[in-house]
Every structure is written in structure tokens, then in C-alpha cells.
Design a protein around this motif. Structure first.
Motif, mmCIF file in Angstrom:
data_model
loop_
_atom_site.group_PDB
_atom_site.id
_atom_site.type_symbol
_atom_site.label_atom_id
_atom_site.label_comp_id
_atom_site.label_asym_id
_atom_site.label_seq_id
_atom_site.Cartn_x
_atom_site.Cartn_y
_atom_site.Cartn_z
ATOM 1 N N VAL A 233 -16.315 -4.881 -25.345
ATOM 2 C CA VAL A 233 -17.594 -4.811 -25.258
ATOM 3 C C VAL A 233 -18.058 -5.618 -24.128
ATOM 4 O O VAL A 233 -17.785 -6.802 -24.117
ATOM 5 C CB VAL A 233 -18.470 -5.310 -26.369
ATOM 6 C CG1 VAL A 233 -19.746 -5.177 -26.518
ATOM 7 C CG2 VAL A 233 -17.992 -4.440 -27.739
ATOM 8 N N CYS B 118 -20.465 -7.108 -21.608
ATOM 9 C CA CYS B 118 -21.593 -8.002 -21.627
ATOM 10 C C CYS B 118 -21.911 -8.761 -20.372
ATOM 11 O O CYS B 118 -21.016 -9.099 -19.607
ATOM 12 C CB CYS B 118 -21.883 -8.845 -22.687
ATOM 13 S SG CYS B 118 -21.702 -8.235 -24.303
ATOM 14 N N VAL B 119 -23.288 -9.103 -19.816
ATOM 15 C CA VAL B 119 -23.567 -9.925 -18.838
ATOM 16 C C VAL B 119 -24.105 -11.231 -19.147
ATOM 17 O O VAL B 119 -25.083 -11.171 -20.133
ATOM 18 C CB VAL B 119 -24.362 -8.933 -17.904
ATOM 19 C CG1 VAL B 119 -24.970 -9.907 -16.546
ATOM 20 C CG2 VAL B 119 -23.494 -7.811 -17.491
ATOM 21 N N ILE B 120 -23.948 -12.329 -18.589
ATOM 22 C CA ILE B 120 -24.514 -13.478 -18.871
ATOM 23 C C ILE B 120 -25.440 -14.112 -17.638
ATOM 24 O O ILE B 120 -24.929 -13.919 -16.574
ATOM 25 C CB ILE B 120 -23.520 -14.784 -19.241
ATOM 26 C CG1 ILE B 120 -23.046 -14.267 -20.403
ATOM 27 C CG2 ILE B 120 -24.325 -15.929 -19.243
ATOM 28 C CD1 ILE B 120 -21.813 -15.275 -20.912
ATOM 29 N N LEU B 121 -26.749 -14.357 -17.758
ATOM 30 C CA LEU B 121 -27.706 -14.545 -16.646
ATOM 31 C C LEU B 121 -27.977 -16.028 -16.975
ATOM 32 O O LEU B 121 -28.388 -16.445 -17.845
ATOM 33 C CB LEU B 121 -28.698 -13.857 -16.629
ATOM 34 C CG LEU B 121 -28.448 -12.386 -16.369
ATOM 35 C CD1 LEU B 121 -29.723 -11.576 -16.208
ATOM 36 C CD2 LEU B 121 -27.661 -12.079 -15.038
ATOM 37 N N ARG B 122 -27.711 -16.995 -16.106
ATOM 38 C CA ARG B 122 -28.241 -18.100 -15.886
ATOM 39 C C ARG B 122 -29.404 -18.449 -15.267
ATOM 40 O O ARG B 122 -29.784 -18.021 -14.225
ATOM 41 C CB ARG B 122 -27.113 -19.230 -15.496
ATOM 42 C CG ARG B 122 -27.415 -20.619 -15.404
ATOM 43 C CD ARG B 122 -26.199 -21.490 -14.990
ATOM 44 N NE ARG B 122 -25.657 -21.055 -13.701
ATOM 45 C CZ ARG B 122 -24.376 -21.610 -13.201
ATOM 46 N NH1 ARG B 122 -23.929 -22.520 -14.045
ATOM 47 N NH2 ARG B 122 -24.324 -21.290 -12.154
ATOM 48 N N LEU C 248 -27.549 -13.728 -22.837
ATOM 49 C CA LEU C 248 -26.402 -12.533 -23.081
ATOM 50 C C LEU C 248 -27.025 -11.242 -23.172
ATOM 51 O O LEU C 248 -27.873 -11.058 -24.125
ATOM 52 C CB LEU C 248 -25.661 -12.918 -24.275
ATOM 53 C CG LEU C 248 -24.423 -11.870 -24.393
ATOM 54 C CD1 LEU C 248 -23.422 -12.226 -23.313
ATOM 55 C CD2 LEU C 248 -23.780 -12.206 -25.912
ATOM 56 N N PHE D 155 -13.751 -13.681 -19.580
ATOM 57 C CA PHE D 155 -15.098 -14.187 -18.879
ATOM 58 C C PHE D 155 -14.739 -14.571 -17.498
ATOM 59 O O PHE D 155 -13.767 -15.145 -17.058
ATOM 60 C CB PHE D 155 -15.531 -15.587 -19.998
ATOM 61 C CG PHE D 155 -16.703 -16.030 -18.999
ATOM 62 C CD1 PHE D 155 -16.493 -17.416 -18.275
ATOM 63 C CD2 PHE D 155 -17.771 -15.810 -19.477
ATOM 64 C CE1 PHE D 155 -17.626 -18.103 -17.681
ATOM 65 C CE2 PHE D 155 -18.885 -16.377 -18.844
ATOM 66 C CZ PHE D 155 -18.718 -17.511 -18.230
ATOM 67 N N ASP E 33 -25.452 -17.082 -10.486
ATOM 68 C CA ASP E 33 -26.053 -17.198 -11.790
ATOM 69 C C ASP E 33 -25.554 -16.011 -12.602
ATOM 70 O O ASP E 33 -26.381 -15.619 -13.578
ATOM 71 C CB ASP E 33 -27.440 -17.448 -11.867
ATOM 72 C CG ASP E 33 -27.597 -18.782 -11.039
ATOM 73 O OD1 ASP E 33 -28.707 -18.807 -10.569
ATOM 74 O OD2 ASP E 33 -26.998 -19.957 -11.111
ATOM 75 N N ARG E 34 -24.591 -15.337 -12.401
ATOM 76 C CA ARG E 34 -24.386 -13.975 -12.928
ATOM 77 C C ARG E 34 -22.625 -14.019 -13.601
ATOM 78 O O ARG E 34 -21.768 -14.119 -12.636
ATOM 79 C CB ARG E 34 -24.798 -12.787 -12.049
ATOM 80 C CG ARG E 34 -24.555 -11.567 -12.839
ATOM 81 C CD ARG E 34 -24.526 -10.425 -11.870
ATOM 82 N NE ARG E 34 -24.634 -9.042 -12.819
ATOM 83 C CZ ARG E 34 -25.631 -8.374 -13.182
ATOM 84 N NH1 ARG E 34 -26.903 -8.987 -12.958
ATOM 85 N NH2 ARG E 34 -25.604 -7.254 -13.819
ATOM 86 N N PHE E 35 -22.565 -13.589 -14.673
ATOM 87 C CA PHE E 35 -21.381 -13.922 -15.340
ATOM 88 C C PHE E 35 -20.997 -12.556 -16.320
ATOM 89 O O PHE E 35 -21.999 -12.096 -16.852
ATOM 90 C CB PHE E 35 -20.999 -15.117 -16.064
ATOM 91 C CG PHE E 35 -21.425 -16.357 -15.434
ATOM 92 C CD1 PHE E 35 -22.711 -16.957 -15.361
ATOM 93 C CD2 PHE E 35 -20.341 -16.904 -14.679
ATOM 94 C CE1 PHE E 35 -22.950 -18.035 -14.807
ATOM 95 C CE2 PHE E 35 -20.557 -18.140 -14.129
ATOM 96 C CZ PHE E 35 -21.719 -18.604 -14.061
ATOM 97 N N HIS E 36 -19.705 -12.149 -16.288
ATOM 98 C CA HIS E 36 -19.571 -11.019 -17.324
ATOM 99 C C HIS E 36 -18.478 -11.405 -18.281
ATOM 100 O O HIS E 36 -17.560 -12.281 -18.037
ATOM 101 C CB HIS E 36 -18.567 -9.900 -16.403
ATOM 102 C CG HIS E 36 -19.426 -9.134 -15.287
ATOM 103 N ND1 HIS E 36 -18.742 -7.906 -14.571
ATOM 104 C CD2 HIS E 36 -20.849 -9.156 -15.395
ATOM 105 C CE1 HIS E 36 -19.991 -7.350 -13.852
ATOM 106 N NE2 HIS E 36 -21.130 -8.138 -14.363
ATOM 107 N N LEU E 37 -19.151 -11.104 -19.386
ATOM 108 C CA LEU E 37 -18.177 -11.234 -20.721
ATOM 109 C C LEU E 37 -17.971 -10.110 -21.298
ATOM 110 O O LEU E 37 -18.672 -9.349 -21.695
ATOM 111 C CB LEU E 37 -19.193 -12.249 -21.473
ATOM 112 C CG LEU E 37 -18.701 -12.608 -22.860
ATOM 113 C CD1 LEU E 37 -17.421 -13.370 -22.770
ATOM 114 C CD2 LEU E 37 -19.798 -13.580 -23.759
#
Lengths: 431, 184
Positions: free
Chosen positions: A356, A358-362, A376, B153, B159-163
């Protein structure tokens, strides 16, 4: 270059420049109107205007020479006219003829071709009368000009007059050929009887679903696309004979009354149905899949849970997709977990399914660098699933998680909000 | 602190409490636990980072992190079964202690995949999902089958990461594992 008709060049000395160019008075407007449209285009046809004829350019042929009184009119092969200056000059393509133009057999003599318009019968139909031009109505035929005895008039008589142009359609202005092959003017065209009526069978509508052709006798009606819904008092429809009794009229607000049937009916709709868990079907899984999801009562196969067993599985989608897939019955449908959030559900059967994504934005603008906010998102639809924020002024590094699938939490994030999920707690290690 | 007949209480919010020692630096935070929002302390995951010695760091330079993840079993509804933590003596231990003592039982134990060292760089195959090299990039897999990746990960931008994750992880657990790397 346009030829200015109003100027006539006369031979004179150069010294007498003023007399060289003289202006001739123009024709009166009445005289111009009396002339046909064709005459106006070919002004050199007028015998009275000898001056103008003499002042024609030399390369232009004499229009009258092409049509003598005794000879037949010469019309070019194509029947086209070459425009020269203000008038039309017939184009000749026949090389044998010195003058140019092929010879045509004379048309049959008809009342129309004779050029004697006085002999033409008056139209009896009121419609034709209405189609005539204003000039034709104003000036009767007897008072029209009769100076058409020359060959030019004969030629001109073949061309439709102004009033005739108004009557005849544009396709064939001159004449038409009836069944006998005779030329008749349009005002004498006989009317044809209407075509006979063909009786066709009653059911002539083709049903594309059944593949029926046109004219077949099957009485199959076009089926309804949707089954009819029986409407009763419990339905929310506002139509029906007793709609006014069941629902208040639109736009009018009734006083709040617990005893009113309208309020009671609304309360019934707002209450959740009993045993909502029983309404959702359960996916029938294989025994292998059941072992994977079983808890402490799992069999010895729990050691190789992560191995690829080759079974296909569906990934649990979001809540709105789950409702669409609920087809009813025991075989179809998707599992529903009541009030459990989507973020707490695991994709089923992690053996063969894809990851799956997903993208994490800080976001460091909110709360500064010390307490950034992490979000997330589901990459497929960019839907925010979880929001995490680091707690400031804390001895241990803790992150608090909030469920974003159940709506935005509002201005401030707190544990008391209904979408709080949990936290990530750091343990202090000892050296 | 003054002497008095009453017993002294050095815990806050006692008036005798004066100072609190600051917590250990972030480099030593190697143990995390994922706790639910229930009133009873229930854990649905634990993470432990292996410490790297100072000598080995000087010798071999900065090395990738090694983490061990412990996840509870799933119920019939694909939900993780939370585990209650009682810190009393003789009672259940926390999931962190279970990792330390290798008492996982039937829970899911995952480890970070060791990268391959090539041409002075550590490499992992993220299948095009990661574009920026970072010490935070990791892949989780079972120790019995390292080729089968369960979670990965990686950094894509500032400031962008893929999980990416799949069973037996859910979104909450995977997100928590990723945030552990931001703090260490």
C-alpha cells in the motif's frame, strides 16, 4: 478597373482640358427601375445610349454583334459569360466560329420565349401573386416598355425578368420540362397528386434489445430499465396522493412538536438500524486465510505466515468503497467492522498483494522545528489518513496520532477529540 | 532543602522538588512502543534499535541502523490484538522486554533488511519509490525470508517521504515505525 459610366471621353486639345471630360446627366431613378435587372447589368444593350457604346473599350466586343436579328443567338458552349467592366460578355470557345460561340438549336417557341410579356397569363394563385416583386405589382404589364423588337430583346426575353425571377425558384429560373417534354412556365406547372398512402403494420417499432427488425409483429414492449419501487409511508418520496398529509409543504416550517407524525418519522430515520453488524456480509475465506487472521488460537502454520502461499486476495479499500461492494447475500460483500477506523485495518493476506503506497509530508511551519507535524496520505487518492504531532515540553519523545478519515479534528488537536488514535512513546535507555 | 520533621517528598508537584535532570540525549533513544488510546495501557507494537559502538563508528564510519520490530497477532477482523502492559513484578512484560529476551511467541517479528555495500555506498532496492539517499531509509522483512519486504520507507524530498506497507502492518503501525527514525 471599374468603368465609370458617367464620364464620356471626347477628343479635344490638350489645352482645353476642361472640355475634355464632360459629365453626362445620369438617368433618372425611375428609368433605372423600369429597366430589368439584366438590363442594368448590361447597359450597353440600350440602343439609345450610343455614346456609351462608342466609348466602350476596344478589347470588348460589341455585344450586339454576337446576336443579329436574322441569325440565331450564339451562346458559348459552357453558357457562361465573361464579365467585362460593367456588363457580361458571352465567352466563346469554338475556334471554328470567327466570332466565337457554338450554335445552339433554337428553343421551341413558347409564350414565354417570344418575349411578349403581354401574352403571359396572369398568375391566379395568391401565393404566386405574393411572390412577385413590388415593381411587378406596381407597374402592370401593359404599361411596361415595348421596345423589344430587336434581336437583343429576343435574347433578353430568354432571360427571366424581374417578376419572373421572383416567381421561379432559384434552381431553374427559365422554365421547366414536364413529362411531355414541353417547356412550360412555372405558373402553368400542373400540380401532381399526392403519393399513395402505404399501409404499414401497427407495431413498427424495433426493439434493439431483442433484435427485432422494422415491421415485425411482435408485441414486446420496451422493458423498463429499473424496477418499480413500491412507495409507502416509510419511503422518503415526496410524491403521491397523500404527500401533503405525510409531509409539510416545502418552504414552510412547522413548529417543533414531538407528537407530530413528521417529527416521529424523522426520528425513525435517524435511529440506527438494529444489529447493524448483521447487515453486512462476511467474506468467505479459505482455511489458510482464516489461520492467518486468527489470534492466539492459530495453528502451527503461524511460523511461515509471511511466506507466499499464492492465494489471491482483495485489499480492503476505504469506507465508501466498502459500501459499494456490498452486494448482499452470503457470497458477496466486504467485511465491515462497525466503528473501527480504516487505519487500524491490515490489508488482507499480505503474501501476494502489493504494498500500500503512502506519502508522508512534514510540515515544520506548524509548531516550529521542535514540534513538526507529519501527515500520512494515501498516494492513490491523496487522502489524509493520519496526522501526527510531536509533543513539546515532554521528558520523553512522544508523538500523538489523530485519525483524519473521520473528518478534520478542528483548530486544536487534543486527546479528548473523537479521532485520537494513540501515541508513540520512547523509552529512556540506560547505559 | 530544609530539615523538618515531616517526610520529604522529592517527586513533583511536591514543594521540595526543585530540579529535574534533563532526559537522555536523542542518540540513546533506541526503544519505542506504540500505545493505543484506551485507558488501560495497551501496546500494539514495539521497536528497538541496535546500538552501534563508538569504536566501530570510527573504524567503519556511519553505518545504517538496525531495528527489530515486534507486532501482535491479528484477529478475525484483521485488527491487531492489543497487549496490556502491567509493570508489576511477576506480571506481563512489555513488548520491548519481549524483544530483548527473545520471547516473541507467535507474534510477528520483523527486522530491517541489511543493505548491500557497493562502491562506498549502501544500496537497497526500493523499486523506484525512494530517490534521496538518507540514513532514515529502511526496509522491513521477516528474518526467515529477507526477500519478502513488508514495509519500506524512504526520502524523496526535503519534507516528503514515501511509505509502503502491507500485512501484518496497518497504517497506524507503519506510520509509527517511520516516525521512530525521525527521532533517533
Amino acid at each position: 478597373m471599374s468603368y465609370n459610366k458617367s464620364f464620356v471621353v471626347e477628343e479635344s486639345d490638350d489645352s482645353d482640358y476642361e472640355n475634355r471630360v464632360t459629365r453626362k446627366p445620369r438617368r433618372s431613378t425611375v428609368e433605372n427601375q423600369q429597366r430589368s435587372s439584366y438590363d442594368r447589368r448590361n447597359q450597353f444593350h440600350d440602343e439609345d445610349d450610343e455614346d456609351r457604346r462608342s466609348s466602350r473599350p476596344k478589347n470588348r466586343r460589341n455585344y450586339e454583334d454576337d446576336y443579329d436579328d436574322d441569325e440565331q443567338p450564339r451562346i458559348s458552349r459552357q453558357g457562361s459569360l465573361r464579365r467585362s467592366g460593367e456588363g457580361f460578355v458571352p465567352r466563346s470557345l469554338n475556334e471554328n466560329d470567327s466570332r466565337g460561340g457554338a450554335r445552339r438549336p433554337p428553343p421551341p417557341a413558347t409564350a414565354w420565349a417570344s418575349g411578349r410579356r403581354d401574352e403571359w397569363p396572369e398568375p391566379e394563385n395568391s401565393r404566386e401573386e405574393a411572390g412577385r416583386s413590388a415593381w411587378a405589382k406596381a407597374v402592370p404589364k401593359s404599361e411596361r416598355r415595348e421596345s423589344r423588337e430587336s434581336s437583343s430583346e429576343r435574347r433578353l426575353s430568354r432571360r427571366p425578368s424581374s417578376d419572373e425571377e421572383d416567381d421561379a425558384p432559384r434552381g431553374n429560373r427559365n422554365r421547366y420540362n414536364d413529362d411531355d417534354g414541353r417547356d412550360r412556365p412555372y405558373n402553368e406547372r400542373p400540380t401532381r397528386p399526392p403519393p399513395p398512402r402505404v399501409e404499414r403494420p401497427h407495431k413498427t417499432y424495433a426493439n434493439p434489445r431483442n433484435g427485432n427488425g422494422y415491421g415485425e409483429e411482435e408485441e414486446e414492449e420496451y422493458p423498463r430499465q429499473q424496477p418499480r419501487v413500491e412507495r409507502n409511508e416509510n419511503t422518503r418520496s415526496r410524491s403521491g396522493s397523500n404527500a401533503s398529509q405525510r409531509y409539510p409543504p416545502r418552504g414552510q416550517y412547522e413548529e417543533y412538536d414531538d407528537r407530530s407524525p413528521h417529527h416521529q418519522q424523522q426520528q425513525q430515520w435517524q435511529q440506527p438500524p438494529p444489529n447493524h453488524r448483521d447487515q453486512y456480509a462476511i467474506v468467505i475465506r479459505s482455511d489458510r486465510e482464516a489461520d492467518l487472521t486468527r489470534g492466539s488460537t492459530g495453528t502451527a502454520d503461524d511460523d511461515d505466515i509471511l511466506s507466499d502461499d499464492g492465494n489471491g486476495a482483495d485489499i480492503i479499500k476505504q469506507e465508501h468503497d466498502l459500501n459499494e461492494r456490498n452486494e448482499g447475500g452470503d457470497l458477496g460483500g466486504v467485511m465491515r467492522l462497525g466503528n473501527t477506523s480504516l487505519v487500524m485495518l491490515c490489508p488482507a493476506n499480505g503474501g501476494t498483494t502489493d504494498l500500500v503506497q503512502c506519502v508522508i509530508l512534514r510540515d515544520r511551519t506548524l509548531g516550529g522545528k521542535m514540534t513538526p507535524v507529519y501527515k500520512l496520505f494515501l498516494e492513490n487518492k491523496m487522502k489524509c489518513l493520519i496526522l501526527a504531532q510531536k509533543i513539546s515540553l515532554s521528558s520523553t519523545s512522544n508523538y500523538h496520532f489523530f485519525d483524519m478519515t473521520r473528518g478534520t479534528p478542528g483548530g486544536t488537536l487534543s486527546k479528548k477529540s473523537g479521532n485520537y488514535l494513540g501515541k508513540l512513546r520512547a523509552h529512556d535507555s540506560k547505559r | 532543602m530544609t530539615l523538618s520533621g515531616e517526610s520529604l517528598s522529592l517527586l513533583p508537584p511536591s514543594p521540595d522538588f526543585l530540579l529535574r535532570i534533563s532526559p537522555p540525549p536523542p542518540l540513546l533513544r533506541t526503544q519505542y512502543s506504540i500505545v493505543t488510546c484506551s485507558e488501560a495501557r495497551e501496546e500494539i507494537g514495539a521497536v528497538i534499535f541496535e546500538r552501534v559502538g563508538i569504536f566501530s563508528q570510527f573504524k567503519e564510519g556511519c553505518q545504517p541502523r538496525k531495528m527489530n520490530v515486534l507486532l501482535p497477532n491479528l484477529n478475525a477482523e484483521s485488527e491487531p490484538i492489543p497487549r496490556k502492559v502491567v509493570e508489576a513484578v511477576g506480571q506481563r512484560k512489555s513488548m520491548v522486554d519481549m524483544i530483548k529476551h527473545s520471547e516473541t511467541g507467535r507474534m510477528f517479528l520483523l527486522r530491517s533488511k541489511e543493505p548491500v555495500y557497493e562502491n562506498g555506498n549502501y544500496r537497497l532496492n526500493f523499486h523506484g519509490r525512494v530517490s534521496v539517499p538518507s540514513v532514515k531509509n529502511f526496509q522491513l522483512s521477516s528474518p526467515d525470508d529477507p526477500a519478502h519486504v513488508v514495509c519500506q520507507f524512504g526520502k524523496v524530498g526535503d519534507d516528503r517521504f514515501h511509505l509502503d506497507y502491507k500485512a501484518p502492518l496497518n497504517a497506524f503501525q507503519a506510520f509509527s515505525l517511520a516516525l521512530c527514525h525521525f527521532d533517533t
